[in-house]
Scaffold this active site. Structure first.
Site, short mmCIF file in Angstrom:
data_model
loop_
_atom_site.label_atom_id
_atom_site.label_comp_id
_atom_site.label_asym_id
_atom_site.label_seq_id
_atom_site.Cartn_x
_atom_site.Cartn_y
_atom_site.Cartn_z
N LYS A 160 32.89 0.01 30.03
CA LYS A 160 34.25 -0.14 29.60
C LYS A 160 34.98 1.14 29.88
O LYS A 160 34.49 2.17 30.07
CB LYS A 160 34.41 -0.59 28.10
CG LYS A 160 33.89 0.45 27.04
CD LYS A 160 34.93 1.69 26.83
CE LYS A 160 34.21 2.55 25.81
NZ LYS A 160 35.11 3.92 25.52
N PRO B 248 26.56 5.91 33.62
CA PRO B 248 25.96 7.32 32.95
C PRO B 248 26.36 7.29 31.67
O PRO B 248 27.16 6.84 30.85
CB PRO B 248 27.00 8.26 33.85
CG PRO B 248 28.30 7.27 34.00
CD PRO B 248 27.54 5.73 34.24
N GLY C 12 27.12 9.86 28.21
CA GLY C 12 28.10 10.72 27.68
C GLY C 12 29.20 10.80 28.55
O GLY C 12 29.82 11.89 28.68
N ALA C 13 29.71 9.49 28.88
CA ALA C 13 30.77 9.54 29.87
C ALA C 13 31.81 8.91 29.24
O ALA C 13 33.01 8.89 29.86
CB ALA C 13 30.36 8.73 31.05
N SER D 222 26.46 1.57 23.75
CA SER D 222 27.08 0.73 22.76
C SER D 222 26.80 -0.56 23.48
O SER D 222 26.60 -1.70 22.70
CB SER D 222 28.54 0.96 22.76
OG SER D 222 28.71 2.20 21.85
N SER D 223 27.23 -0.55 24.90
CA SER D 223 27.04 -2.12 25.69
C SER D 223 25.49 -2.39 25.53
O SER D 223 25.41 -3.68 25.22
CB SER D 223 27.40 -1.80 27.14
OG SER D 223 27.35 -2.91 27.60
N ASP E 82 32.10 1.54 18.91
CA ASP E 82 32.29 0.79 20.29
C ASP E 82 31.50 -0.48 20.60
O ASP E 82 31.94 -1.27 21.38
CB ASP E 82 31.84 1.91 21.43
CG ASP E 82 33.31 2.83 21.68
OD1 ASP E 82 34.24 2.42 21.38
OD2 ASP E 82 33.13 3.46 22.46
#
Length: 275
Positions: free
Chosen positions: A14, A98, A100-101, A107-108, A140
């Site tokens: 997202k 990736p 930490g982006a 979360s996904s 998230d």
């Protein structure tokens, strides 16, 4: 219970089209406003259900120990919430998003796990019914269970369906990061005082990411790198990924070629549904 033992899922990334931090709540979380849309950048997760009463997780990358792994936590929370006596499942994840982006990869994955477990054990449950459980796993996670572009309030768990006109996206990720704790403690964080109306169209003059100033104050050299490419890059979540939107794919592909080789980059498109 379904008879299918192996199920494959796609777990999408997202972006936050904007992110306004409003105020701190009594429970320690922060009220916010944001607009989520998805990207066709995705992980692939397979679930093989069995009678072992064990949860095994494998991946193409090194992953956190079970106790720190959101996928594992999602299984245990689902089992407890719905009184499932035993769960045996082998989970394999091919990571493309990736970490930490600010793209919501972990979360996904947690949300996809909840959906896979629901499909196997309790197919009568709706996605919306699982949002309170998703919220326990992280702010998230609900948007990925919700599964479509949405305006979000509360801590990200109060969701209103809101499509975003499809565009192409160039993502740029430096090898730097700021912790969420550091963002909130920074003197450079200026919180948004006024809430925006939910029917507002996408407007960069009033929609921004409150965390950007904190990031650029710590890493001004990265801002200079981005500005040399284009001055309209925006940060998603708490970073460290920045994105640029355009309906012109050729333009974005040309800009992507200007990105320094030390930075990771992707050219993708937005999606209104994470299915």
């Amino acid at each position: 219970m379904a008879n299918i033992k192996l199920k494959n899922y796609q777990s999408y990334a997202k972006i936050n089209l904007f992110l306004h931090i409003l105020n701190k709540r009594d429970d320690g979380y922060h009220n916010l406003q944001t607009w989520f849309t998805f990207l066709d950048l995705k992980d692939h997760i397979s679930f093989r259900f069995n009678n072992s009463n064990k949860i095994e997780i494998t991946s193409n990358i090194q992953i956190a120990s079970k106790e720190d792994n959101l996928i594992y936590k999602a299984v245990k929370e689902f089992q407890e919430a719905y009184n499932i006596e035993s769960i045996g499942v082998d989970i394999d994840i091919i990571k493309n998003i990736p970490m930490g982006a600010g793209l919501g990869g972990g979360s996904s994955n947690a949300a996809t796990t909840l959906i896979a477990l629901r499909d196997y054990y309790l197919p009568e449950l709706s996605n919306e019914q699982m949002i309170p459980l998703a919220t326990k796993l992280g702010a998230d996670v609900p948007i990925f269970v919700y599964g479509r572009s949405a305006w979000a309030e509360g801590i990200g768990d109060v969701l209103y369906s809101k499509d975003f006109e499809q565009q192409y996206v160039v993502l740029v990720k430096p090898n730097i990061h700021i912790s969420t704790k550091e963002f909130f403690e920074s003197e450079n964080l200026v919180k948004t005082k006024n809430m925006l109306p939910r029917d507002l169209s996408f407007d960069t003059s009033v929609m921004h990411n409150d965390f950007e100033n904190v990031f650029f104050a710590k890493y001004p050299e990265f801002k200079s790198q981005l500005d040399e490419i284009d001055q309209d890059f925006r940060m998603t979540g708490t970073g460290s990924c920045f994105y640029l939107l355009s309906k012109d794919l050729n333009k974005l592909q040309q800009l992507a070629r200007k990105v320094d080789k030390s930075l990771d980059k992707w050219v993708v498109k937005t999606l209104n549904y994470a299915y």
